[in-house]
Enzyme design. Structure first.
Site, short mmCIF file in Angstrom:
data_model
loop_
_atom_site.label_atom_id
_atom_site.label_comp_id
_atom_site.label_asym_id
_atom_site.label_seq_id
_atom_site.Cartn_x
_atom_site.Cartn_y
_atom_site.Cartn_z
N ALA A 198 39.74 -22.47 21.69
CA ALA A 198 38.67 -22.65 20.71
C ALA A 198 37.69 -23.73 21.17
O ALA A 198 37.14 -24.47 20.38
CB ALA A 198 39.26 -23.00 19.35
N ARG A 233 24.79 -20.17 21.42
CA ARG A 233 23.94 -19.06 20.99
C ARG A 233 24.01 -18.82 19.48
O ARG A 233 23.21 -18.04 18.95
CB ARG A 233 24.28 -17.78 21.77
CG ARG A 233 23.61 -17.80 23.14
CD ARG A 233 24.26 -16.83 24.10
NE ARG A 233 24.19 -15.45 23.63
CZ ARG A 233 24.92 -14.46 24.13
NH1 ARG A 233 25.78 -14.70 25.10
NH2 ARG A 233 24.80 -13.25 23.67
N ASP A 252 37.22 -16.85 19.32
CA ASP A 252 36.00 -16.15 18.93
C ASP A 252 36.18 -14.63 18.95
O ASP A 252 35.22 -13.88 18.99
CB ASP A 252 34.83 -16.57 19.83
CG ASP A 252 35.03 -16.17 21.29
OD1 ASP A 252 36.11 -15.61 21.61
OD2 ASP A 252 34.12 -16.41 22.09
N GLU A 301 36.50 -10.51 37.76
CA GLU A 301 35.38 -10.81 36.87
C GLU A 301 34.11 -10.16 37.40
O GLU A 301 33.94 -9.97 38.60
CB GLU A 301 35.20 -12.33 36.76
CG GLU A 301 36.34 -13.04 36.04
CD GLU A 301 36.59 -12.53 34.63
OE1 GLU A 301 35.66 -12.50 33.81
OE2 GLU A 301 37.74 -12.12 34.35
N ASN A 334 30.25 -28.49 -20.75
CA ASN A 334 31.42 -29.15 -20.16
C ASN A 334 31.05 -30.37 -19.33
O ASN A 334 31.91 -31.15 -18.97
CB ASN A 334 32.22 -28.16 -19.30
CG ASN A 334 31.40 -27.59 -18.16
OD1 ASN A 334 30.19 -27.39 -18.28
ND2 ASN A 334 32.05 -27.35 -17.04
#
Ligand code: UD1
Ligand code: MG
Length: 458
Positions: free
Chosen positions: A12, A18, A108, A158, A372
Protein backbone atom coordinates in the site's frame (compact mmCIF):
# COMPACT_ATOMS: atom_id res chain seq x y z
CA UNK A 1 -6.26 -26.02 3.86
CA UNK A 2 -7.37 -24.16 6.95
CA UNK A 3 -4.65 -25.82 9.03
CA UNK A 4 -2.06 -24.06 6.89
CA UNK A 5 -0.92 -20.77 8.40
CA UNK A 6 -0.99 -17.79 6.07
CA UNK A 7 0.65 -14.38 6.06
CA UNK A 8 -0.82 -11.78 3.72
CA UNK A 9 1.36 -8.89 2.75
CA UNK A 10 -0.58 -5.97 1.32
CA UNK A 11 1.43 -3.43 -0.65
CA UNK A 12 0.00 0.00 0.00
CA UNK A 13 2.97 2.25 -0.65
CA UNK A 14 1.59 3.62 -3.91
CA UNK A 15 1.77 7.42 -4.15
CA UNK A 16 -1.34 7.57 -6.29
CA UNK A 17 -0.37 10.90 -7.81
CA UNK A 18 -2.84 10.42 -10.64
CA UNK A 19 -5.70 10.50 -8.14
CA UNK A 20 -4.87 14.22 -7.60
CA UNK A 21 -5.93 13.83 -4.00
CA UNK A 22 -4.89 14.83 -0.50
CA UNK A 23 -5.78 11.27 0.48
CA UNK A 24 -3.50 8.33 -0.25
CA UNK A 25 -4.83 6.16 -3.06
CA UNK A 26 -5.58 3.04 -1.00
CA UNK A 27 -7.83 5.03 1.35
CA UNK A 28 -10.21 5.99 -1.44
CA UNK A 29 -13.44 4.10 -1.00
CA UNK A 30 -15.28 1.54 -3.05
CA UNK A 31 -18.83 0.74 -1.90
CA UNK A 32 -18.22 2.57 1.36
CA UNK A 33 -14.98 0.87 2.36
CA UNK A 34 -11.39 1.85 1.62
CA UNK A 35 -9.69 -0.15 -1.12
CA UNK A 36 -7.18 -1.27 1.51
CA UNK A 37 -10.13 -2.46 3.60
CA UNK A 38 -11.47 -4.56 0.73
CA UNK A 39 -8.12 -6.27 0.27
CA UNK A 40 -7.60 -6.90 3.99
CA UNK A 41 -11.13 -8.27 4.32
CA UNK A 42 -10.70 -10.61 1.36
CA UNK A 43 -7.37 -12.04 2.53
CA UNK A 44 -8.78 -12.50 6.03
CA UNK A 45 -11.79 -14.32 4.57
CA UNK A 46 -9.34 -16.56 2.70
CA UNK A 47 -7.96 -17.72 6.03
CA UNK A 48 -5.14 -15.23 6.42
CA UNK A 49 -3.81 -15.75 9.93
CA UNK A 50 -1.57 -12.68 9.93
CA UNK A 51 -1.49 -9.48 7.92
CA UNK A 52 1.40 -7.15 7.15
CA UNK A 53 0.80 -3.84 5.42
CA UNK A 54 3.60 -2.02 3.62
CA UNK A 55 3.06 1.75 3.59
CA UNK A 56 4.93 4.73 2.24
CA UNK A 57 6.83 7.09 4.54
CA UNK A 58 4.74 9.27 6.89
CA UNK A 59 1.56 7.40 6.12
CA UNK A 60 0.05 7.19 9.60
CA UNK A 61 -3.40 7.43 8.02
CA UNK A 62 -2.86 4.24 6.02
CA UNK A 63 -1.42 2.48 9.07
CA UNK A 64 -4.42 3.59 11.14
CA UNK A 65 -6.89 2.26 8.58
CA UNK A 66 -5.04 -1.09 8.49
CA UNK A 67 -5.17 -1.35 12.29
CA UNK A 68 -8.81 -0.28 12.41
CA UNK A 69 -9.71 -3.25 10.24
CA UNK A 70 -7.15 -5.77 11.47
CA UNK A 71 -5.94 -4.64 14.92
CA UNK A 72 -3.12 -7.19 14.99
CA UNK A 73 -1.80 -6.23 11.53
CA UNK A 74 1.85 -5.21 11.45
CA UNK A 75 2.77 -2.08 9.55
CA UNK A 76 6.07 -1.74 7.68
CA UNK A 77 7.38 1.42 6.07
CA UNK A 78 8.98 1.37 2.63
CA UNK A 79 11.10 4.50 2.70
CA UNK A 80 12.19 4.34 -0.95
CA UNK A 81 9.99 2.96 -3.69
CA UNK A 82 12.41 0.48 -5.18
CA UNK A 83 9.95 -2.05 -6.55
CA UNK A 84 7.39 -4.66 -5.55
CA UNK A 85 9.94 -7.21 -4.28
CA UNK A 86 11.65 -4.51 -2.23
CA UNK A 87 8.25 -3.54 -0.84
CA UNK A 88 7.50 -7.14 0.18
CA UNK A 89 10.89 -7.42 1.87
CA UNK A 90 10.04 -4.51 4.17
CA UNK A 91 7.82 -7.08 5.92
CA UNK A 92 10.79 -9.37 6.45
CA UNK A 93 10.22 -9.42 10.21
CA UNK A 94 6.74 -10.83 9.63
CA UNK A 95 7.97 -13.27 6.96
CA UNK A 96 10.72 -14.53 9.24
CA UNK A 97 8.14 -15.78 11.74
CA UNK A 98 7.49 -18.63 9.35
CA UNK A 99 4.18 -19.31 7.57
CA UNK A 100 3.04 -22.10 5.30
CA UNK A 101 1.55 -19.67 2.77
CA UNK A 102 2.47 -16.10 1.91
CA UNK A 103 0.04 -14.02 -0.15
CA UNK A 104 1.14 -10.75 -1.71
CA UNK A 105 -1.75 -8.47 -2.62
CA UNK A 106 -1.93 -4.89 -3.90
CA UNK A 107 -3.85 -2.29 -1.93
CA UNK A 108 -5.09 -0.65 -5.12
CA UNK A 109 -6.64 -3.84 -6.54
CA UNK A 110 -9.78 -4.18 -4.41
CA UNK A 111 -11.94 -6.62 -6.40
CA UNK A 112 -10.02 -9.85 -5.86
CA UNK A 113 -12.35 -12.31 -4.15
CA UNK A 114 -11.55 -14.57 -1.19
CA UNK A 115 -12.21 -17.54 -3.50
CA UNK A 116 -9.36 -16.45 -5.76
CA UNK A 117 -6.98 -16.07 -2.81
CA UNK A 118 -8.07 -19.54 -1.70
CA UNK A 119 -7.31 -20.96 -5.15
CA UNK A 120 -3.82 -19.45 -4.98
CA UNK A 121 -3.36 -21.07 -1.58
CA UNK A 122 -4.66 -24.37 -2.93
CA UNK A 123 -1.90 -24.23 -5.57
CA UNK A 124 0.67 -23.89 -2.78
CA UNK A 125 -0.94 -26.74 -0.86
CA UNK A 126 -0.61 -28.72 -4.09
CA UNK A 127 3.16 -28.24 -4.05
CA UNK A 128 3.80 -25.01 -5.97
CA UNK A 129 6.56 -22.76 -4.64
CA UNK A 130 5.13 -19.75 -6.47
CA UNK A 131 1.54 -19.35 -7.69
CA UNK A 132 0.60 -16.44 -9.92
CA UNK A 133 -2.81 -14.97 -10.67
CA UNK A 134 -3.09 -14.76 -14.45
CA UNK A 135 -5.79 -13.36 -16.69
CA UNK A 136 -6.45 -13.00 -20.39
CA UNK A 137 -5.96 -9.28 -21.01
CA UNK A 138 -8.16 -7.56 -23.58
CA UNK A 139 -5.27 -5.12 -23.93
CA UNK A 140 -2.07 -6.53 -22.42
CA UNK A 141 -0.14 -3.26 -22.65
CA UNK A 142 1.58 -2.42 -19.36
CA UNK A 143 1.11 -5.82 -17.75
CA UNK A 144 3.71 -8.45 -17.00
CA UNK A 145 3.41 -11.35 -19.50
CA UNK A 146 3.32 -14.96 -18.35
CA UNK A 147 6.03 -16.84 -20.26
CA UNK A 148 5.52 -20.62 -20.50
CA UNK A 149 8.14 -23.27 -21.11
CA UNK A 150 7.28 -26.94 -21.57
CA UNK A 151 3.79 -26.33 -20.16
CA UNK A 152 5.10 -24.67 -17.01
CA UNK A 153 5.17 -21.01 -16.02
CA UNK A 154 8.84 -20.11 -16.48
CA UNK A 155 8.93 -16.35 -16.00
CA UNK A 156 7.02 -13.09 -15.87
CA UNK A 157 8.39 -10.44 -18.15
CA UNK A 158 7.42 -6.82 -17.62
CA UNK A 159 6.24 -4.76 -20.59
CA UNK A 160 9.40 -2.67 -20.70
CA UNK A 161 11.67 -5.72 -20.63
CA UNK A 162 9.68 -7.88 -23.05
CA UNK A 163 10.76 -8.92 -26.54
CA UNK A 164 8.44 -8.38 -29.49
CA UNK A 165 7.34 -12.03 -29.28
CA UNK A 166 6.71 -11.84 -25.54
CA UNK A 167 4.62 -8.69 -25.98
CA UNK A 168 2.25 -10.72 -28.17
CA UNK A 169 1.37 -12.88 -25.13
CA UNK A 170 -2.08 -12.01 -23.79
CA UNK A 171 -1.96 -14.13 -20.64
CA UNK A 172 -0.91 -11.50 -18.12
CA UNK A 173 0.03 -11.13 -14.49
CA UNK A 174 -2.76 -9.84 -12.31
CA UNK A 175 -0.10 -8.69 -9.85
CA UNK A 176 -0.82 -10.70 -6.78
CA UNK A 177 1.08 -13.81 -6.02
CA UNK A 178 1.33 -16.60 -3.49
CA UNK A 179 4.64 -17.98 -2.28
CA UNK A 180 5.38 -21.07 -0.26
CA UNK A 181 6.62 -19.88 3.13
CA UNK A 182 9.52 -22.31 3.02
CA UNK A 183 10.96 -20.60 -0.07
CA UNK A 184 9.60 -17.05 0.10
CA UNK A 185 12.42 -15.24 1.89
CA UNK A 186 15.21 -17.03 0.01
CA UNK A 187 13.59 -16.25 -3.35
CA UNK A 188 12.83 -12.63 -2.50
CA UNK A 189 16.36 -11.95 -1.29
CA UNK A 190 17.86 -13.23 -4.54
CA UNK A 191 15.83 -10.82 -6.68
CA UNK A 192 17.98 -8.15 -8.32
CA UNK A 193 17.17 -4.94 -10.14
CA UNK A 194 18.88 -5.41 -13.50
CA UNK A 195 15.87 -4.45 -15.64
CA UNK A 196 14.49 -1.55 -17.67
CA UNK A 197 13.05 0.20 -14.61
CA UNK A 198 15.92 -0.59 -12.26
CA UNK A 199 13.36 -1.93 -9.77
CA UNK A 200 13.31 -5.05 -7.63
CA UNK A 201 10.48 -6.97 -9.32
CA UNK A 202 8.45 -9.39 -7.24
CA UNK A 203 7.62 -11.11 -10.51
CA UNK A 204 11.23 -12.30 -10.81
CA UNK A 205 10.46 -14.82 -8.07
CA UNK A 206 8.91 -16.94 -10.82
CA UNK A 207 12.03 -17.22 -12.99
CA UNK A 208 14.19 -17.86 -9.92
CA UNK A 209 11.90 -20.65 -8.73
CA UNK A 210 11.68 -22.16 -12.20
CA UNK A 211 15.46 -22.09 -12.68
CA UNK A 212 15.85 -23.73 -9.29
CA UNK A 213 13.55 -26.58 -10.29
CA UNK A 214 10.73 -25.49 -7.97
CA UNK A 215 7.16 -25.96 -9.21
CA UNK A 216 5.29 -22.84 -10.36
CA UNK A 217 1.56 -22.53 -10.94
CA UNK A 218 -0.95 -20.23 -12.61
CA UNK A 219 -4.42 -19.58 -11.25
CA UNK A 220 -6.65 -17.64 -13.62
CA UNK A 221 -9.41 -15.15 -12.93
CA UNK A 222 -11.56 -12.82 -15.02
CA UNK A 223 -9.80 -9.57 -15.88
CA UNK A 224 -12.45 -7.70 -13.88
CA UNK A 225 -11.09 -9.12 -10.62
CA UNK A 226 -7.56 -7.82 -11.08
CA UNK A 227 -8.71 -4.35 -12.08
CA UNK A 228 -6.38 -1.83 -10.41
CA UNK A 229 -7.08 1.81 -9.63
CA UNK A 230 -4.70 4.55 -10.68
CA UNK A 231 -7.06 7.46 -11.23
CA UNK A 232 -10.63 8.46 -10.49
CA UNK A 233 -11.94 7.14 -13.77
CA UNK A 234 -10.70 3.67 -12.85
CA UNK A 235 -12.04 4.20 -9.33
CA UNK A 236 -15.51 4.74 -10.83
CA UNK A 237 -15.12 1.64 -13.03
CA UNK A 238 -14.19 -0.47 -10.02
CA UNK A 239 -17.10 1.03 -8.04
CA UNK A 240 -19.49 0.02 -10.83
CA UNK A 241 -18.23 -3.58 -10.76
CA UNK A 242 -18.47 -3.69 -6.96
CA UNK A 243 -22.05 -2.33 -7.11
CA UNK A 244 -23.08 -4.94 -9.66
CA UNK A 245 -21.72 -7.69 -7.42
CA UNK A 246 -23.53 -6.32 -4.36
CA UNK A 247 -26.83 -5.93 -6.24
CA UNK A 248 -26.65 -9.46 -7.58
CA UNK A 249 -25.86 -10.82 -4.11
CA UNK A 250 -28.79 -8.88 -2.60
CA UNK A 251 -31.20 -10.21 -5.24
CA UNK A 252 -29.88 -13.76 -4.93
CA UNK A 253 -30.45 -13.39 -1.18
CA UNK A 254 -34.14 -12.73 -1.72
CA UNK A 255 -34.47 -8.94 -2.03
CA UNK A 256 -36.33 -7.37 -4.95
CA UNK A 257 -34.56 -4.41 -6.52
CA UNK A 258 -37.00 -2.87 -8.99
CA UNK A 259 -34.27 -0.94 -10.80
CA UNK A 260 -30.99 -2.47 -9.57
CA UNK A 261 -28.80 -0.07 -11.55
CA UNK A 262 -30.15 2.84 -9.50
CA UNK A 263 -29.66 1.28 -6.06
CA UNK A 264 -26.29 1.88 -4.40
CA UNK A 265 -25.18 -0.51 -1.71
CA UNK A 266 -22.31 -0.57 0.76
CA UNK A 267 -19.86 -3.41 1.27
CA UNK A 268 -21.73 -4.42 4.43
CA UNK A 269 -25.38 -3.78 3.49
CA UNK A 270 -27.56 -6.66 4.68
CA UNK A 271 -31.00 -7.05 3.14
CA UNK A 272 -33.39 -9.77 4.35
CA UNK A 273 -35.81 -11.83 2.33
CA UNK A 274 -38.74 -10.21 0.57
CA UNK A 275 -37.26 -6.77 1.09
CA UNK A 276 -38.43 -4.47 -1.69
CA UNK A 277 -36.10 -1.67 -2.70
CA UNK A 278 -37.60 0.84 -5.11
CA UNK A 279 -35.49 2.95 -7.50
CA UNK A 280 -32.84 5.48 -6.46
CA UNK A 281 -32.09 4.27 -2.99
CA UNK A 282 -28.64 4.73 -1.43
CA UNK A 283 -27.35 2.58 1.41
CA UNK A 284 -24.37 4.05 3.27
CA UNK A 285 -22.27 1.74 5.46
CA UNK A 286 -23.73 -0.19 8.37
CA UNK A 287 -27.31 -0.85 7.28
CA UNK A 288 -29.19 -4.02 8.15
CA UNK A 289 -32.72 -4.57 6.94
CA UNK A 290 -34.92 -7.41 8.16
CA UNK A 291 -37.38 -9.47 6.12
CA UNK A 292 -40.37 -7.92 4.42
CA UNK A 293 -39.29 -4.28 4.66
CA UNK A 294 -40.21 -1.85 1.88
CA UNK A 295 -37.76 0.93 1.09
CA UNK A 296 -39.56 3.31 -1.20
CA UNK A 297 -37.97 5.40 -3.93
CA UNK A 298 -35.24 7.99 -3.39
CA UNK A 299 -34.43 7.21 0.22
CA UNK A 300 -31.01 7.40 1.90
CA UNK A 301 -30.07 5.10 4.77
CA UNK A 302 -26.81 4.78 6.72
CA UNK A 303 -25.73 3.10 9.93
CA UNK A 304 -29.19 1.91 10.90
CA UNK A 305 -31.27 -1.18 11.52
CA UNK A 306 -34.72 -1.56 10.01
CA UNK A 307 -36.88 -4.27 11.58
CA UNK A 308 -39.33 -6.63 9.94
CA UNK A 309 -42.22 -5.19 7.99
CA UNK A 310 -41.28 -1.51 8.28
CA UNK A 311 -41.95 0.89 5.42
CA UNK A 312 -39.43 3.65 4.77
CA UNK A 313 -39.84 6.48 2.28
CA UNK A 314 -40.30 7.62 -0.39
CA UNK A 315 -37.76 10.42 0.13
CA UNK A 316 -36.80 9.42 3.65
CA UNK A 317 -33.42 9.81 5.30
CA UNK A 318 -32.38 7.43 8.05
CA UNK A 319 -29.10 8.48 9.60
CA UNK A 320 -26.59 6.54 11.71
CA UNK A 321 -27.39 5.06 15.11
CA UNK A 322 -31.07 4.81 14.30
CA UNK A 323 -33.28 1.79 14.91
CA UNK A 324 -36.54 1.47 13.06
CA UNK A 325 -38.83 -0.99 14.85
CA UNK A 326 -41.14 -3.64 13.47
CA UNK A 327 -43.93 -2.32 11.27
CA UNK A 328 -42.83 1.31 11.64
CA UNK A 329 -43.82 3.75 8.90
CA UNK A 330 -41.40 6.51 7.97
CA UNK A 331 -42.87 8.64 5.22
CA UNK A 332 -41.76 11.29 2.78
CA UNK A 333 -39.34 14.01 3.82
CA UNK A 334 -38.77 12.54 7.25
CA UNK A 335 -35.24 12.63 8.67
CA UNK A 336 -34.41 10.24 11.50
CA UNK A 337 -31.07 10.70 13.26
CA UNK A 338 -29.72 8.70 16.24
CA UNK A 339 -33.31 7.80 16.96
CA UNK A 340 -35.15 4.65 17.98
CA UNK A 341 -38.65 4.16 16.69
CA UNK A 342 -40.62 1.59 18.71
CA UNK A 343 -42.76 -1.02 16.98
CA UNK A 344 -45.54 0.36 14.77
CA UNK A 345 -44.62 3.99 15.53
CA UNK A 346 -45.27 6.33 12.62
CA UNK A 347 -43.81 9.53 11.25
CA UNK A 348 -45.48 9.81 7.89
CA UNK A 349 -44.66 13.27 6.64
CA UNK A 350 -42.10 16.07 6.93
CA UNK A 351 -40.43 15.60 10.29
CA UNK A 352 -37.01 15.73 11.97
CA UNK A 353 -36.41 13.27 14.78
CA UNK A 354 -32.92 13.58 16.29
CA UNK A 355 -31.64 11.93 19.50
CA UNK A 356 -35.16 10.71 20.12
CA UNK A 357 -36.80 7.59 21.45
CA UNK A 358 -40.32 7.11 20.19
CA UNK A 359 -42.49 4.53 21.96
CA UNK A 360 -44.54 1.75 20.45
CA UNK A 361 -47.55 2.84 18.43
CA UNK A 362 -46.85 6.56 18.77
CA UNK A 363 -47.81 8.85 15.90
CA UNK A 364 -45.62 11.81 15.02
CA UNK A 365 -47.58 14.44 13.10
CA UNK A 366 -46.46 16.25 9.98
CA UNK A 367 -43.95 19.00 10.55
CA UNK A 368 -42.83 17.80 13.99
CA UNK A 369 -39.31 18.84 14.86
CA UNK A 370 -37.20 17.70 17.79
CA UNK A 371 -34.96 20.63 18.71
CA UNK A 372 -32.11 18.42 19.85
CA UNK A 373 -29.30 20.93 19.45
CA UNK A 374 -29.00 24.05 21.62
CA UNK A 375 -26.09 25.47 19.66
CA UNK A 376 -23.51 23.72 21.81
CA UNK A 377 -24.84 20.32 22.92
CA UNK A 378 -27.26 17.66 21.76
CA UNK A 379 -30.14 16.62 24.03
CA UNK A 380 -32.56 13.67 24.03
CA UNK A 381 -36.30 13.58 23.49
CA UNK A 382 -38.12 10.58 24.95
CA UNK A 383 -41.70 9.95 23.92
CA UNK A 384 -43.76 7.13 25.43
CA UNK A 385 -46.08 4.58 23.81
CA UNK A 386 -49.34 5.32 22.03
CA UNK A 387 -48.76 9.06 22.13
CA UNK A 388 -50.00 11.44 19.48
CA UNK A 389 -47.83 14.42 18.60
CA UNK A 390 -49.92 16.93 16.69
CA UNK A 391 -48.72 18.47 13.45
CA UNK A 392 -46.12 21.18 13.46
CA UNK A 393 -45.02 20.57 17.03
CA UNK A 394 -41.66 21.79 18.21
CA UNK A 395 -40.22 19.55 20.90
CA UNK A 396 -37.41 21.35 22.71
CA UNK A 397 -34.98 18.82 24.22
CA UNK A 398 -34.12 17.61 26.79
CA UNK A 399 -37.69 16.47 27.04
CA UNK A 400 -39.67 13.52 28.33
CA UNK A 401 -43.19 12.95 27.11
CA UNK A 402 -45.15 10.12 28.74
CA UNK A 403 -47.39 7.36 27.42
CA UNK A 404 -50.70 8.19 25.76
CA UNK A 405 -49.92 11.89 25.72
CA UNK A 406 -51.66 14.08 23.19
CA UNK A 407 -49.73 17.15 22.07
CA UNK A 408 -51.91 19.77 20.45
CA UNK A 409 -50.98 20.73 16.90
CA UNK A 410 -48.65 23.68 16.58
CA UNK A 411 -47.29 23.36 20.11
CA UNK A 412 -43.88 24.34 21.30
CA UNK A 413 -43.18 21.94 24.16
CA UNK A 414 -40.36 22.87 26.53
CA UNK A 415 -41.48 21.09 29.72
CA UNK A 416 -41.92 17.38 30.39
CA UNK A 417 -45.44 16.03 29.90
CA UNK A 418 -46.84 13.37 32.26
CA UNK A 419 -48.48 10.23 30.87
CA UNK A 420 -52.09 10.61 29.83
CA UNK A 421 -51.99 14.42 29.54
CA UNK A 422 -53.22 16.65 26.77
CA UNK A 423 -50.55 19.33 26.35
CA UNK A 424 -50.92 22.70 24.66
CA UNK A 425 -47.84 24.71 23.95
CA UNK A 426 -49.41 27.59 22.10
CA UNK A 427 -51.53 30.65 23.02
CA UNK A 428 -55.19 29.89 23.45
CA UNK A 429 -57.18 30.74 20.33
CA UNK A 430 -59.22 33.97 20.43
CA UNK A 431 -62.01 35.09 18.07
CA UNK A 432 -63.59 38.58 17.89
CA UNK A 433 -67.11 38.40 16.41
CA UNK A 434 -67.70 40.33 13.12
CA UNK A 435 -64.21 41.88 13.19
CA UNK A 436 -62.96 39.67 10.36
CA UNK A 437 -65.71 40.59 7.95
CA UNK A 438 -65.32 44.30 8.84
CA UNK A 439 -61.63 44.21 8.09
CA UNK A 440 -62.12 42.32 4.81
CA UNK A 441 -64.67 44.84 3.59
CA UNK A 442 -62.54 47.83 4.62
CA UNK A 443 -59.63 46.36 2.74
CA UNK A 444 -61.73 45.92 -0.39
CA UNK A 445 -62.82 49.57 -0.26
CA UNK A 446 -59.31 50.85 0.23
CA UNK A 447 -58.06 48.76 -2.68
CA UNK A 448 -60.79 50.03 -4.99
CA UNK A 449 -60.10 53.65 -3.96
CA UNK A 450 -56.39 53.26 -4.65
CA UNK A 451 -57.02 51.75 -8.09
CA UNK A 452 -59.42 54.57 -9.01
CA UNK A 453 -56.84 57.16 -7.93
CA UNK A 454 -54.16 55.44 -10.03
CA UNK A 455 -56.49 55.32 -13.09
CA UNK A 456 -57.21 59.06 -12.70
CA UNK A 457 -53.51 59.92 -12.73
CA UNK A 458 -52.85 57.85 -15.88
C1 UD1 B 1 2.71 -5.00 -11.46
C2 UD1 B 1 3.41 -6.30 -11.88
C3 UD1 B 1 2.95 -6.70 -13.29
C4 UD1 B 1 1.44 -6.85 -13.28
C5 UD1 B 1 0.77 -5.58 -12.77
C6 UD1 B 1 -0.70 -5.81 -12.59
C7 UD1 B 1 5.60 -6.24 -10.80
C8 UD1 B 1 7.03 -6.01 -10.98
N1 UD1 B 1 4.85 -6.07 -11.89
O1 UD1 B 1 3.14 -4.00 -12.38
O2 UD1 B 1 3.55 -7.90 -13.69
O3 UD1 B 1 1.00 -7.18 -14.58
O4 UD1 B 1 1.30 -5.19 -11.50
O5 UD1 B 1 -1.34 -4.61 -12.27
O6 UD1 B 1 5.17 -6.59 -9.73
N2 UD1 B 1 4.42 -0.91 -4.81
C9 UD1 B 1 4.98 -0.62 -3.60
N3 UD1 B 1 6.30 -0.30 -3.56
C10 UD1 B 1 7.08 -0.27 -4.67
C11 UD1 B 1 6.48 -0.56 -5.89
C12 UD1 B 1 5.15 -0.88 -5.93
O7 UD1 B 1 4.31 -0.65 -2.57
O8 UD1 B 1 8.26 0.00 -4.53
C13 UD1 B 1 2.99 -1.26 -4.85
C14 UD1 B 1 2.18 -0.24 -5.61
O9 UD1 B 1 1.64 0.71 -4.74
C15 UD1 B 1 1.07 -1.07 -6.23
C16 UD1 B 1 1.74 -2.43 -6.45
O10 UD1 B 1 2.85 -2.46 -5.57
O11 UD1 B 1 -0.01 -1.25 -5.34
C17 UD1 B 1 2.16 -2.67 -7.88
O12 UD1 B 1 3.07 -1.67 -8.30
P1 UD1 B 1 2.95 -1.00 -9.72
O13 UD1 B 1 4.02 -0.01 -9.84
O14 UD1 B 1 1.55 -0.56 -9.97
O15 UD1 B 1 3.31 -2.25 -10.66
P2 UD1 B 1 2.91 -2.42 -12.16
O16 UD1 B 1 3.89 -1.75 -13.00
O17 UD1 B 1 1.48 -2.10 -12.34
MG1 MG C 1 -0.04 -1.01 -11.28
Amino acid sequence: MTERSCLSIVLAAGEGTRMKSARPKVLHEVAGLSMLGHVLTAVAAAGGTAAAVVVGPDRDDVAAEARRLVPEATVHVQADRLGTAHAVLQAEAALAKGFDDVIVAFGDTPLVTPQTFLRLRAALAGGAAVAVLGFQAADPFGYGRLVMEGGALAAIVEEKDATEAQRAITLCNGGLMALAGTHALALLKRIGNANAKGEFYLTDAVALAFAGGLPTAIVTSPEEEVRGVNDRVQLAEVEAIAQTRLRVAAMRGGATLTAPGTVFLSFDTRLGRDVLVEPNVVFGPGVTVEDGVIIRASSHLAGCHVARGAIVGPFARIRPKSRIGEGVHIGNFVEVNRTTMGPRAEANHLAYLGDATVGEGTNIGAGTITCNFDGADKHPTVIGRDAFVGSNSTLVAPLTIGDEVLIAAGSTITLDVASGSLAFGRPRQAALPDRGAERIRTNKRRRAARKAKEAGKA
